[in-house]
Design an enzyme around this catalytic site. Structure first.
Site, short mmCIF file in Angstrom:
data_model
loop_
_atom_site.label_atom_id
_atom_site.label_comp_id
_atom_site.label_asym_id
_atom_site.label_seq_id
_atom_site.Cartn_x
_atom_site.Cartn_y
_atom_site.Cartn_z
N MET A 27 0.85 -1.19 0.00
CA MET A 27 0.00 0.00 0.00
C MET A 27 0.89 1.25 0.00
O MET A 27 0.44 2.34 0.35
CB MET A 27 -0.93 -0.01 1.21
CG MET A 27 -1.89 -1.20 1.17
SD MET A 27 -3.45 -0.93 2.02
CE MET A 27 -2.90 -0.69 3.69
N HIS A 74 8.80 1.08 3.61
CA HIS A 74 9.85 1.08 4.63
C HIS A 74 10.73 -0.14 4.40
O HIS A 74 10.50 -0.93 3.46
CB HIS A 74 9.24 1.09 6.04
CG HIS A 74 8.19 0.05 6.26
ND1 HIS A 74 8.48 -1.30 6.20
CD2 HIS A 74 6.87 0.14 6.53
CE1 HIS A 74 7.39 -1.99 6.43
NE2 HIS A 74 6.38 -1.15 6.62
N HIS A 114 9.12 -3.54 3.63
CA HIS A 114 8.74 -3.74 2.22
C HIS A 114 9.98 -4.03 1.38
O HIS A 114 9.98 -4.90 0.51
CB HIS A 114 8.09 -2.49 1.64
CG HIS A 114 6.80 -2.08 2.28
ND1 HIS A 114 6.66 -0.93 3.02
CD2 HIS A 114 5.59 -2.67 2.29
CE1 HIS A 114 5.43 -0.82 3.45
NE2 HIS A 114 4.74 -1.86 3.02
N GLY A 118 4.80 -10.00 4.46
CA GLY A 118 5.58 -9.95 5.70
C GLY A 118 4.89 -10.71 6.83
O GLY A 118 3.66 -10.72 6.91
N ASP A 149 2.16 -9.13 9.41
CA ASP A 149 0.73 -9.34 9.20
C ASP A 149 0.49 -10.85 9.11
O ASP A 149 0.10 -11.37 8.05
CB ASP A 149 0.29 -8.63 7.93
CG ASP A 149 0.48 -7.13 8.03
OD1 ASP A 149 -0.16 -6.50 8.88
OD2 ASP A 149 1.32 -6.58 7.29
O1 PAF Z 1 -0.09 -5.82 3.63
C1 PAF Z 1 -0.51 -4.89 2.91
O2 PAF Z 1 0.16 -3.86 2.70
C2 PAF Z 1 -1.88 -4.97 2.30
O3 PAF Z 1 -2.77 -5.60 3.15
C3 PAF Z 1 -1.88 -5.64 0.91
C4 PAF Z 1 -1.42 -7.09 0.98
C5 PAF Z 1 -0.97 -4.87 -0.03
C6 PAF Z 1 -3.29 -5.64 0.33
O4 PAF Z 1 -3.78 -4.35 0.19
#
Ligand code: PAF
Length: 284
Positions: free
Chosen positions: A31, A35, A38, A148, A151
């Site tokens: 999204m 950082h 990611h 990651g 989550d």
């Molecule tokens: O983890 C995230 O940033 C979001 O939930 C994702 C997987 C990009 C879906 O919008």
């Protein structure tokens, strides 16, 4: 080299056509407001695939009413620069109407797994996540996709969706990346004041203490939860949303720690910011 920037599903599909049958395609959905968490996914993706695609899309369907969709941090120019430095091949940054045109009405529901933990506090969240991830998978058709472990529930939900719907993609879950003080990286950390950030550290601190006790032999989940609660109570600036000890595969409540199949997951409020963290015993 600048990544090829695509904004419509037709554009990204067209760009990927040249690789489709001869190269592996790795995909990192995000999204934005990238950082190092990611970026670690992107690095892993680059190692394991011939072509790397990163999507940037703040998905409104995974935010509840009154949540932070409108103020969610965004900085496309900075994100593109970071992705260029990592030599990402393709960026897909669609508009809202590209993904959800007027009259959009199809959703993916991963029953049960999407209703507990964060799903209990954020009804509809995982329906939104599963829906966008499936749509992105259908557009990109990746060989592998990277998420990651921070989550963790999202990872479990996506793996179940991939399995249940016979999707031809390998899901790779990468370890949590933390700041040197222990706070798990999150785009939402940008919301925290200095005081709130210091208070938030009690969550990784509590998890670390409990993990050490478990590695020392503690198995009784009620003792684990009490310990977590007591640690969190030491910090007046935070409110616990939940602290749960569940099986990794089915997210079912446990009474005893299973060293090969346990998720210890926590969510807290620090002021108006909701943060999550966890550790796992076993593999997602
Ligand atoms: O983890 C995230 O940033 C979001 O939930 C994702 C997987 C990009 C879906 O919008």
């Amino acid at each position: 080299m600048k990544p090829v920037q695509t904004k419509t599903s037709e554009e990204v599909k067209k760009e990927l056509r040249q690789y489709r049958y001869s190269k592996t395609i790795g995909f990192v959905p995000t999204m934005g407001y990238l950082h190092n968490g990611h970026l670690s996914l992107v690095e892993q993706c680059k190692k394991e695939n011939d072509v790397t695609v990163v999507s940037i899309f703040v998905n409104p369907k995974q935010f509840g009413p009154g949540e932070d969709f409108n103020i969610y941090p965004r900085d496309m120019a900075r994100d593109l620069k970071l992705l260029e430095e990592l030599e990402v091949d393709i960026v897909f940054s669609p508009s809202l109407v590209e993904i959800y045109p007027a009259g959009y009405s199809t959703y993916v529901e991963v029953e049960k797994l999407g209703d507990v933990l964060c799903g209990n506090s954020r009804p509809g969240h995982f329906r939104g996540v599963a829906t966008i991830v499936l749509k992105l998978f259908n557009i990109v058709e990746p060989t592998r996709a990277y998420f990651g472990q921070k989550d963790a529930q999202q990872a479990v939900v996506i793996k179940k969706m991939v399995n249940d719907l016979n999707l031809d993609v390998v899901i790779r879950i990468m370890p949590i990346v933390r700041d040197p003080d222990g706070l798990a990286l999150s785009s939402r950390n940008a919301y925290l004041s200095r005081e709130e950030r210091a208070a938030a550290l009690c969550m990784p601190g509590a998890l670390q203490k409990v993990r050490a006790k478990i590695l020392d032999g503690l198995r009784d989940v009620s003792v684990v939860k009490d310990m977590l609660q007591r640690e969190m109570n030491k910090e007046p600036l935070i409110n616990v949303d939940y602290l749960e000890v569940v099986s990794l595969d089915g997210l079912e409540t446990l009474e005893e720690i299973d060293m090969h199949n346990t998720l210890v997951a926590t969510a807290i409020w620090v002021g108006k910011t909701r943060l999550i963290d966890n550790f796992i015993l076993g593999e997602i």
